[in-house]
Design a protein around this motif. Structure first.
Motif, mmCIF file in Angstrom:
data_model
loop_
_atom_site.group_PDB
_atom_site.id
_atom_site.type_symbol
_atom_site.label_atom_id
_atom_site.label_comp_id
_atom_site.label_asym_id
_atom_site.label_seq_id
_atom_site.Cartn_x
_atom_site.Cartn_y
_atom_site.Cartn_z
ATOM 1 N N THR A 47 0.854 -1.181 0.000
ATOM 2 C CA THR A 47 0.000 0.000 0.000
ATOM 3 C C THR A 47 0.893 1.235 0.000
ATOM 4 O O THR A 47 2.043 1.181 0.447
ATOM 5 N N GLU A 48 0.358 2.329 -0.492
ATOM 6 C CA GLU A 48 1.121 3.570 -0.543
ATOM 7 C C GLU A 48 1.629 3.935 0.844
ATOM 8 O O GLU A 48 0.905 3.801 1.835
ATOM 9 N N ASP A 49 2.867 4.355 0.930
ATOM 10 C CA ASP A 49 3.568 4.756 2.163
ATOM 11 C C ASP A 49 3.955 3.581 3.063
ATOM 12 O O ASP A 49 4.481 3.795 4.154
ATOM 13 N N GLU A 50 3.719 2.358 2.631
ATOM 14 C CA GLU A 50 4.138 1.179 3.401
ATOM 15 C C GLU A 50 5.646 0.978 3.213
ATOM 16 O O GLU A 50 6.163 1.152 2.110
ATOM 17 N N PRO A 51 6.386 0.616 4.260
ATOM 18 C CA PRO A 51 7.829 0.384 4.122
ATOM 19 C C PRO A 51 8.143 -0.734 3.128
ATOM 20 O O PRO A 51 7.545 -1.815 3.192
ATOM 21 N N LEU A 52 9.064 -0.445 2.192
ATOM 22 C CA LEU A 52 9.496 -1.431 1.195
ATOM 23 C C LEU A 52 10.883 -1.977 1.490
ATOM 24 O O LEU A 52 11.148 -3.159 1.294
ATOM 25 N N ALA A 53 11.790 -1.072 1.922
ATOM 26 C CA ALA A 53 13.183 -1.479 2.114
ATOM 27 C C ALA A 53 13.875 -0.554 3.107
ATOM 28 O O ALA A 53 13.438 0.567 3.332
ATOM 29 N N GLU A 54 14.948 -1.071 3.674
ATOM 30 C CA GLU A 54 15.832 -0.269 4.524
ATOM 31 C C GLU A 54 17.050 0.083 3.685
ATOM 32 O O GLU A 54 17.646 -0.783 3.045
ATOM 33 N N VAL A 55 17.398 1.374 3.667
ATOM 34 C CA VAL A 55 18.506 1.865 2.861
ATOM 35 C C VAL A 55 19.469 2.634 3.761
ATOM 36 O O VAL A 55 19.045 3.464 4.557
ATOM 37 N N GLU A 56 20.764 2.345 3.629
ATOM 38 C CA GLU A 56 21.778 3.078 4.400
ATOM 39 C C GLU A 56 22.434 4.107 3.496
ATOM 40 O O GLU A 56 22.845 3.807 2.373
ATOM 41 N N SER A 57 22.491 5.330 4.009
ATOM 42 C CA SER A 57 23.117 6.418 3.269
ATOM 43 C C SER A 57 23.851 7.297 4.264
ATOM 44 O O SER A 57 23.268 7.729 5.255
ATOM 45 N N GLU A 58 25.112 7.544 4.008
ATOM 46 C CA GLU A 58 25.900 8.398 4.883
ATOM 47 C C GLU A 58 25.817 7.956 6.344
ATOM 48 O O GLU A 58 25.598 8.756 7.245
ATOM 49 N N LYS A 59 25.918 6.656 6.562
ATOM 50 C CA LYS A 59 25.927 6.036 7.906
ATOM 51 C C LYS A 59 24.577 6.095 8.633
ATOM 52 O O LYS A 59 24.492 5.816 9.814
ATOM 53 N N VAL A 60 23.507 6.485 7.927
ATOM 54 C CA VAL A 60 22.175 6.570 8.518
ATOM 55 C C VAL A 60 21.240 5.651 7.746
ATOM 56 O O VAL A 60 21.256 5.637 6.517
ATOM 57 N N GLU A 61 20.423 4.883 8.467
ATOM 58 C CA GLU A 61 19.439 4.030 7.802
ATOM 59 C C GLU A 61 18.121 4.769 7.655
ATOM 60 O O GLU A 61 17.646 5.394 8.602
ATOM 61 N N GLU A 62 17.563 4.710 6.472
ATOM 62 C CA GLU A 62 16.273 5.312 6.157
ATOM 63 C C GLU A 62 15.341 4.203 5.667
ATOM 64 O O GLU A 62 15.798 3.193 5.135
ATOM 65 N N THR A 63 14.046 4.420 5.821
ATOM 66 C CA THR A 63 13.065 3.468 5.317
ATOM 67 C C THR A 63 12.494 3.997 4.015
ATOM 68 O O THR A 63 11.970 5.101 3.963
ATOM 69 N N LEU A 64 12.629 3.199 2.962
ATOM 70 C CA LEU A 64 12.057 3.546 1.666
ATOM 71 C C LEU A 64 10.599 3.106 1.671
ATOM 72 O O LEU A 64 10.304 1.938 1.933
#
Length: 80
Positions: free
Chosen positions: A32-49
């Motif tokens: 569903t829209e805005d549901e977490p798809l993946a965890e991404v690390e960028s510049e030592k910080v993890e974000e949820t895609l």
């Protein structure tokens, strides 16, 4: 059905790439829209895609552990 491309977003001004840490969904899963798809690390910080649309995840083009550039196509969702 429409094809929605999932691109790696740019979360910060200096971000040029990210690493797919973990996919939270698999090909064939409903999302569903805005549901977490993946965890991404960028510049030592993890974000949820999050999913940009509601539908079925039909393709994953970037694998876990892979470095990808910002705005690279990493997955495809087919909408209803």
């Amino acid at each position: 059905m429409a094809r929605v491309e999932v691109l790696l977003p740019q979360w910060g001004m200096g971000m040029s790439e990210g690493t797919i840490v973990q996919w939270l969904k698999a090909v064939g899963d409903r999302v569903t829209e805005d549901e977490p798809l993946a965890e991404v690390e960028s510049e030592k910080v993890e974000e949820t895609l999050e999913s940009p649309a509601t539908g079925t995840l039909t393709e994953i083009l970037s694998q876990e552990g892979e470095n990808v550039e910002v705005r690279t196509l990493i997955a495809v969702i087919e909408t209803d």
